[in-house]
Design a protein around this motif. Structure first.
Motif, short mmCIF file in Angstrom:
data_model
loop_
_atom_site.label_atom_id
_atom_site.label_comp_id
_atom_site.label_asym_id
_atom_site.label_seq_id
_atom_site.Cartn_x
_atom_site.Cartn_y
_atom_site.Cartn_z
N ASP A 232 13.15 -1.39 -17.04
CA ASP A 232 12.09 -0.81 -17.87
C ASP A 232 12.32 -1.29 -19.29
O ASP A 232 13.47 -1.37 -19.73
CB ASP A 232 12.11 0.72 -17.81
N HIS B 55 11.79 0.21 -21.97
CA HIS B 55 12.20 1.30 -22.85
C HIS B 55 13.62 1.72 -22.48
O HIS B 55 13.85 2.30 -21.41
CB HIS B 55 11.25 2.49 -22.72
N ASP C 153 9.45 -1.14 -13.81
CA ASP C 153 8.28 -0.81 -14.61
C ASP C 153 7.16 -1.81 -14.31
O ASP C 153 7.41 -3.00 -14.08
CB ASP C 153 8.65 -0.86 -16.09
N LYS D 57 5.47 7.61 -13.77
CA LYS D 57 6.63 7.95 -14.59
C LYS D 57 6.70 9.45 -14.90
O LYS D 57 7.74 9.92 -15.36
CB LYS D 57 6.60 7.17 -15.91
N THR E 106 5.46 3.60 -13.05
CA THR E 106 4.54 3.19 -14.10
C THR E 106 3.82 4.36 -14.76
O THR E 106 3.63 5.41 -14.15
CB THR E 106 3.49 2.22 -13.52
N THR F 44 16.34 -4.12 -19.55
CA THR F 44 15.11 -3.88 -20.31
C THR F 44 14.19 -5.09 -20.29
O THR F 44 13.15 -5.09 -20.95
CB THR F 44 15.43 -3.49 -21.76
#
Length: 228
Positions: free
Chosen positions: A18, A20, A64, A113, A91, A45
């Motif tokens: 992901d 983030h 993600d 998410k 997601t 990431t």
């Protein structure tokens, strides 16, 4: 007759991808603290961080949907599946088109998410048991892998020059096709397709970028932009 289930017989190797870092870290902590049947071996990431990790391939990837790297979700899923990893797309963009694209590419699930972490852990366990998570009841059209590009020999990031046929074989193979299927897509025999892939491996080996194993070859394809 008795049933014994006193702990995980096998620890599943998990990667979390992901863009983030806070999401990556929080999910990793949850699995470490509350899911003893999983080993978090990669936290990334970016797509390149995942495929370049020495721990890749893994058993399962929580991925993600949207990453700022230009590689499509279909290519990322197919590359993971080709390397033997199952994929759950996690997601914030829960739209029908993205769901259908992800599931058609081979994802085992497409989830929001906003789900509690414990639900995500349960979904990961179900996927590792071979289950395909429920999805919206919509009919999928037939989809194949993207058509590789054509043209002059391609120079990769480290100066490896691939012929158009070698590039095409690499793209198909990295998207999950077998050597036989690569030959069928290219309208050549199995031995010819095998030769193209052998030449690709040899060219990468000559510049010090191992590609003898399937996971290594997929990593080289990702690094050099052949997953688009």
């Amino acid at each position: 007759m008795s049933s014994i289930d006193e702990g995980p017989a096998h620890r599943h190797r998990l990667a979390i991808l992901d863009d983030h870092s806070l999401i990556v870290d929080s999910l990793a902590r949850w699995f470490v603290d509350r899911a003893a049947d999983f080993d978090v071996v990669v936290t990334a990431t970016s797509w390149m961080d995942l495929v370049r990790s020495p721990e890749f391939p893994v058993d399962i990837v929580l991925m993600d949907l949207q990453l700022p790297d230009g590689v499509s979700i279909e290519s990322r899923i197919r590359a993971c599946r080709a390397a033997g990893a199952r994929v759950i797309v996690v997601t914030a963009l829960d739209d029908d088109d993205s769901r259908e694209r992800s599931m058609a590419a081979g994802a085992a699930g497409f989830v929001s998410k906003t789900l509690p972490a414990e639900v995500l852990v349960d979904y990961a366990r179900r996927v590792m048991r071979g289950e395909r998570l429920p999805r919206q009841a919509s009919r999928l059209g037939a989809r194949g892998v993207g058509e590789p590009g054509r043209g002059a020999p391609v120079a990769t990031m480290s100066g490896v020059h691939l012929s158009p046929a070698e590039e095409k074989a690499l793209r198909y193979y990295a998207q999950g096709l077998s050597t036989l299927e690569v030959g069928q897509r290219m309208d050549v025999g199995y031995e010819t397709a095998k030769t193209y892939l052998r030449r690709v491996r040899e060219k990468y080996a000559k510049v010090g970028r191992p590609a003898s194993r399937k996971a290594e070859l997929i990593r080289r394809a990702a690094e050099d932009g052949f997953l688009e």
